[in-house]
Scaffold this active site. Structure first.
Site, mmCIF file in Angstrom:
data_model
loop_
_atom_site.group_PDB
_atom_site.id
_atom_site.type_symbol
_atom_site.label_atom_id
_atom_site.label_comp_id
_atom_site.label_asym_id
_atom_site.label_seq_id
_atom_site.Cartn_x
_atom_site.Cartn_y
_atom_site.Cartn_z
ATOM 1 N N CYS A 90 0.867 -1.182 0.000
ATOM 2 C CA CYS A 90 0.000 0.000 0.000
ATOM 3 C C CYS A 90 0.899 1.224 0.000
ATOM 4 C CB CYS A 90 -0.951 -0.021 1.190
ATOM 5 S SG CYS A 90 -0.125 -0.051 2.783
ATOM 6 N N HIS A 133 24.391 -3.455 38.479
ATOM 7 C CA HIS A 133 23.528 -4.508 37.946
ATOM 8 C C HIS A 133 23.789 -5.787 38.733
ATOM 9 C CE1 HIS A 133 21.744 -7.392 35.136
ATOM 10 N NE2 HIS A 133 21.217 -6.381 34.476
#
Length: 706
Positions: free
Chosen positions: A31, A628
């Site tokens: 399209c 972490h």
């Protein structure tokens, strides 16, 4: 020797691999912005790889092994490249079905769960979608004529126009008047029957011979005036039967209804006639059956249905204008991504054809401009944060929106990727809708894509300008002020940018491609920041200035202290490839002796992961530190993590961040190593990790020099 593929050629080959190769493609269409694949097996698609491709704005998996890839304005070129790849000669064919497959498909149709709804809206969308280009072209012709009218250069609405302007009118009216024939062609093609038969049946009731009977004195034609409605109705007596005459120019419901029935007739006839005579008799009997059915029954029924829907919306617009003006722009953001907006677009055409004007496009325009405003906000932020890829995406999407009125590049390239945008955009939609409702509505007498160029086709123009400006500005400001990324995503994006820029400058710390693949780190907010104070020992030195030694490094030294007690190791020894590559900056890993995690430096907690496994601290002088806890511990969803702080809090070195149950981490089979890195390593003179020692909590383990 084969020349390496470049540009669209390379992208075409990469897309083909990403969807599972040519043998996995049943059909491929496109399209205005998207490649639309019908695949044999949707599970073979590597969506993550496709999303990472330069030139791909986004991907949209659908039911029934359908898959969409958003390309943007270059979609036609990419589609052409894919179709013309040598390997595609063997692709694009229906997959052979086993008996079990056929039975399963039949059962699925009988159940009618989700596929039928998808198929219904696909039928509507695919009947209109190929016409997007000519509709946009007609819209821009109308816009130019309206601008000339607004400046007093020509009377665009005059009853008696010169031959020049009659000809200009024909340029755009051709699309809208013959729209039923075009829709019939596309609808028939979608249902896999001869599209020219669909077009022919619709054209039969639009010929001058047919329309010329309306209001004429042709024998057998009666004309009545409906004094209540102020309309003229003509009825022709054909073969002794009454046939209501209508002008079907611009009608869209009629061809949609007609082709749905034509498909049944056509396929039934193909089963009746032998293959060697189908070419003659199937079209003949299809026309012989469907043209009278359309003229006598389907045509009037489609007109009544369209007029009824239009009248219902007109009643709502007249009696509750503010409700109508709010509902339309608030619905469109959810209809367009699914392709469900075409029925409303069809109603706009019905309104113009029957009423002479439309009242839906004005409120709809506020949604479009809210969408473009959000894109403008993303563009401003991408400039501020030096995000090259997003800047390019937003620039192209904004140009397509403001100049063409096309929202798909913004939606698929940006908005649907970042969940924070939609709520902010909806505020703009609401504001624009409220303004139009309070000011009494906005109408247009032409079908137009709502862009800057088509503003003159709306009346009153000043009301429309106020509404779309408010929608645009509010959405843009909300996105700029609150960002389209979460704090964690922003920190991660900035860290990636800094490392990429450092790599481009030839610095020692380079970006690892692993970051793009590591979804867990993005969720962590690995961009969380920090820095600290401390001492220094012998160790490796990473210098943003070019790898200078510790002795040569100049500037203020800040010591980062151990957030946990344990054995300090270099990042190269860590099992996680992202940290090991220094993609998230230089630092250390510590094999923890216990689960007592403290702040390694004084500063502000910019990030505290919901799962408790990651913290980001920014020091007063701008050093950004990530702590972490464990590797892949985000998967534990916070189990075993007792967080004692929250984002925005100021901490001192040694303040408790969390208590972690290391036994639970080990039971979940995750490494317990706690990592600490300087995210903005590229912005400092050097980062000196001190590995190879056993330390207590608070001992200096990294020296950062500004």
């Amino acid at each position: 020797m084969t020349t390496p593929a470049t540009g669209h050629d390379a992208l075409a080959e990469q897309i083909l691999r990403g969807v599972g190769g040519p043998e996995n493609i049943e059909s491929l269409t496109h399209c205005a912005t998207r490649l639309r694949f019908q695949l044999h097996d949707g599970k073979k698609v590597d969506q993550a790889a496709l999303d990472r491709l330069d030139g791909v704005m986004g991907t949209v998996p659908q039911s029934g092994d359908r898959f969409q890839i958003v390309i943007g304005g270059a979609v036609a070129s990419v589609h052409s490249k894919i179709i013309n790849l040598p390997s595609m000669k063997a692709g694009g064919t229906p997959a052979p079905q086993s008996n079990a497959d056929v039975k399963a498909a039949a059962r699925a149709k009988g159940r009618g769960r989700y596929a039928w709804l998808d198929n219904f809206f696909e039928y509507l969308s695919d009947s209109f979608r190929p016409l997007l280009g000519v509709l946009l072209g007609a819209s821009l012709i109308i816009a130019i004529a309206s601008m000339l009218d607004a400046f007093g250069l020509v009377d665009f609405r005059a009853a008696n126009k010169s031959a020049t302007w009659v000809f200009v009118d024909a340029m755009w009216r051709s699309v809208l008047y013959f729209l039923p024939i075009m829709v019939a062609y596309n609808a028939a093609k979608k249902l896999k029957i001869d599209p020219w038969i669909g077009a022919t049946v619709m054209a039969a009731v639009m010929t001058p011979n047919f329309t010329g009977m309306i209001g004429s004195k042709t024998p057998g034609v009666e004309t009545h005036i409906n004094h209540t409605l102020g309309t003229t109705e003509s009825v022709a007596h054909v073969f002794g039967l009454p046939m209501q005459l209508n002008d079907y120019g611009g009608q869209v419901f009629v061809p949609l209804l007609m082709v749905a029935l034509l498909a049944l007739v056509y396929k039934g006839l193909k089963r009746i006639f032998p293959e060697n005579v189908q070419m003659v008799f199937v079209p003949f009997f299809s026309m012989l059956i469907m043209i009278p059915l359309t003229a006598f029954l389907i045509g009037p029924l489609g007109v009544w249905a369209g007029n009824g829907l239009g009248s219902g919306l007109s009643w709502l617009n007249t009696n509750a204008p503010i409700v109508f003006a709010i509902v339309i722009p608030m619905l469109y953001p959810f209809l367009v991504p699914l392709g469900l907006h075409w029925p409303l677009n069809a109603l706009m055409l019905v309104n113009i054809n029957t009423l002479g004007y439309d009242f839906i496009q004005g409120p709809m325009g506020t949604w479009n401009f809210a969408c473009f405003g959000a894109t403008a906000g993303v563009l401003l932020l991408s400039i501020r944060h030096r995000e090259k890829d997003m800047r390019q995406t937003a620039t192209g999407a904004l140009a397509a929106g403001l100049l063409g009125g096309i929202s798909e590049p913004s939606l698929y390239g940006i908005h649907l990727r970042f969940k924070r945008i939609y709520p902010r955009m909806l505020v703009g939609c609401l504001a624009g809708g409220v303004i139009i409702g309070l000011l009494g509505g906005v109408n247009t007498n032409a079908f137009a894509f709502t862009s800057v160029l088509t503003i003159p086709v709306f009346t009153p123009m000043i009301k429309y300008i106020i509404a779309i400006s408010a929608a645009f500005i509010i959405s843009m400001v909300l996105v700029v002020v609150s960002d389209y990324r979460t704090p964690e995503e922003r920190a991660e994006a900035n860290a990636e940018r800094d490392a990429a820029e450092a790599a481009a400058r030839g610095d020692v710390v380079a970006r690892s491609e692993t970051v793009a693949d590591d979804r867990e780190l993005v969720a962590v907010g690995a961009a969380a920041p920090a820095a600290a104070a401390g001492a220094s020992t012998d160790s490796a030195v990473v210098s943003a200035a070019g790898g200078a030694s510790a002795g040569a490094a100049a500037g203020k030294a800040t010591e980062l202290k151990a957030p946990v007690a344990g054995r300090v190791i270099g990042l190269g020894e860590v099992e996680d490839p992202v940290f090991a590559s220094r993609a998230l900056g230089e630092g250390v890993g510590i094999e923890p002796a216990d689960g007592h995690v403290v702040a390694p430096v004084a500063g502000e907690l910019i990030t505290v992961a919901d799962t408790g496994h990651a913290f980001g601290i920014r020091t007063e002088d701008g050093i950004e530190v990530l702590i972490h806890v464990g590797i892949d511990t985000v998967q534990m969803q916070g189990e075993g993590f007792d967080v004692r702080v929250e984002a925005g809090q100021t901490v001192a070195a040694g303040d408790l961040l969390a208590e972690v149950d290391l036994g639970a981490v080990r039971a979940a089979e995750h490494p317990t190593v706690t990592l600490m890195t300087v995210l903005n390593t590229a912005d400092v003179t050097s980062v000196e990790p001190h590995a190879g020692q056993d330390v207590a909590v608070g001992a200096p383990v990294v020296t950062v020099r500004r």
